[in-house]
Design an enzyme around this catalytic site. Structure first.
Site, mmCIF file in Angstrom:
data_model
loop_
_atom_site.group_PDB
_atom_site.id
_atom_site.type_symbol
_atom_site.label_atom_id
_atom_site.label_comp_id
_atom_site.label_asym_id
_atom_site.label_seq_id
_atom_site.Cartn_x
_atom_site.Cartn_y
_atom_site.Cartn_z
ATOM 1 C CB SER A 185 5.298 -1.327 12.098
ATOM 2 O OG SER A 185 4.990 0.105 12.008
ATOM 3 C CD GLU A 243 -3.515 -2.063 7.727
ATOM 4 O OE1 GLU A 243 -2.368 -2.049 6.982
ATOM 5 O OE2 GLU A 243 -4.320 -1.274 7.679
ATOM 6 C CD GLU A 279 -2.831 5.681 6.551
ATOM 7 O OE1 GLU A 279 -1.969 5.489 7.212
ATOM 8 O OE2 GLU A 279 -3.246 5.876 5.510
ATOM 9 N N GLY A 287 2.823 2.737 10.916
ATOM 10 C CA GLY A 287 3.718 3.971 10.672
ATOM 11 C C GLY A 287 4.247 4.449 12.048
ATOM 12 C CG HIS A 311 -5.619 1.873 5.529
ATOM 13 N ND1 HIS A 311 -5.400 2.736 6.300
ATOM 14 C CD2 HIS A 311 -4.754 0.917 5.255
ATOM 15 C CE1 HIS A 311 -4.198 2.423 6.655
ATOM 16 N NE2 HIS A 311 -3.701 1.340 6.013
ATOM 17 C CG ASN A 363 -1.815 1.097 1.415
ATOM 18 O OD1 ASN A 363 -1.916 1.970 0.512
ATOM 19 N ND2 ASN A 363 -2.390 1.528 2.404
ATOM 20 C CD1 TRP A 364 3.491 0.931 -3.008
ATOM 21 C CD2 TRP A 364 3.452 2.399 -4.767
ATOM 22 N NE1 TRP A 364 4.021 0.545 -4.136
ATOM 23 C CE2 TRP A 364 4.097 1.283 -5.047
ATOM 24 C CE3 TRP A 364 3.376 3.410 -5.938
ATOM 25 C CZ2 TRP A 364 4.753 1.027 -6.421
ATOM 26 C CZ3 TRP A 364 3.786 3.317 -7.093
ATOM 27 C CH2 TRP A 364 4.645 1.964 -7.358
ATOM 28 C CE LYS A 365 -0.285 3.393 4.807
ATOM 29 N NZ LYS A 365 -0.040 3.607 6.254
ATOM 30 N N GLY A 402 3.013 -1.258 4.310
ATOM 31 C CA GLY A 402 2.975 0.126 3.951
ATOM 32 C C GLY A 402 4.222 0.809 3.851
ATOM 33 N N GLY A 403 4.920 1.427 4.539
ATOM 34 C CA GLY A 403 6.105 2.047 4.175
ATOM 35 C C GLY A 403 7.403 1.235 3.813
#
Length: 252
Positions: A216, A170, A100, A176, A98, A9-11, A237-238
């Site tokens: 993470s 999640e 967010e 993050g 998600h 997930n590049w966001k 994610g990251g």
């Protein structure tokens, strides 16, 4: 046997050339050392890069997912992207619910349920996200929260439709933040999710539904997390923004 899945997930990150470079770097690394045949790779890019990603995916042995989807099929909803639009571009998956989206955009479980309905109607595989915030974990309400999220967003579906969904647990407190659920915490929640699905739809359906861990997850801890019997991969994610790290997770 359940699918093993790693989804990135590049966001809201990367400009066009950076996105193109990342996809090409990932493809080069996977060409040098292909993913295991039992492992499915999904890349969820920002919407403006989906066409590029689906073009590259033809030769890249990965699937392309959207990060969001409208609960509406068509209409005067400026800025929204519908399921038939995504399907027409060759997109195969979409993230739904998600944390967010819940936190920053006020999405409720009932809205998320409509998004799931739209995705399934157009043969898109929803990656449904659930998980508790830190205060809920500290007050030991995590199981209550996750059961409610899953029940309200998914349990209106017939068994055949529910079997098309990927669930991603999640813990919001680990997204993050650098914090990660321990392998034991991840396994405990994944087993709980499988249990409540079994109570509603039967053991066979529960055993066949993939449940991913997100929060993470990185190249260093992925193998330990994925070794759990009820953890079927990760929503990354990251670490998905670095080709080497993402491919290392795929090989985990």
């Amino acid at each position: 046997m359940r699918k093993r899945i790693v989804a990135g997930n590049w966001k809201m990150n990367l400009n066009f050339s950076e996105a193109e470079d990342l996809l090409n770097d990932m493809m080069d690394l996977l060409e040098e050392r292909p993913a295991d045949e039992e492992t499915e790779v999904i890349v969820c890019t920002p919407a403006v890069y989906l066409e590029m990603a689906t073009d590259l995916a033809i030769d890249g042995n990965f699937y392309v997912g959207a990060q969001n989807i409208s609960p509406h099929e068509y209409g005067a909803y400026t800025g929204e992207i519908s399921a038939p639009m995504l399907q027409s571009m060759g997109v195969t998956h979409t993230i739904v619910g998600h944390s967010e989206r819940r936190t920053y955009f006020g999405e409720t479980d009932s809205v998320i349920a409509e998004k799931i309905n739209q995705a399934l109607k157009y043969d898109l595989t929803p990656i449904y996200c659930c998980g508790e915030v830190l205060e809920e974990r500290q007050s030991e309400k995590q199981f209550e929260v996750v059961k409610r999220q899953i029940s309200e967003a998914m349990f209106h579906l017939p068994e055949a439709e529910l079997g098309k969904i990927i669930i991603a647990y999640e813990p919001v407190w680990a997204i993050g933040t650098g914090l990660t659920a321990t392998p034991g915490q991840a396994q405990e929640m994944h087993a709980f999710i499988r249990k409540i699905v079994a109570e509603k739809y039967g053991q066979e359906t529960a055993e066949n539904i993939p449940i991913l861990y997100g929060g993470s997850c990185n190249a260093k801890n992925a193998a330990e997390l994925f070794a759990n019997p009820d953890v079927d991969g990760g929503l990354i994610g990251g670490a998905s923004l670095k080709a080497g790290d993402f491919v290392a997770i795929i090989h985990s």
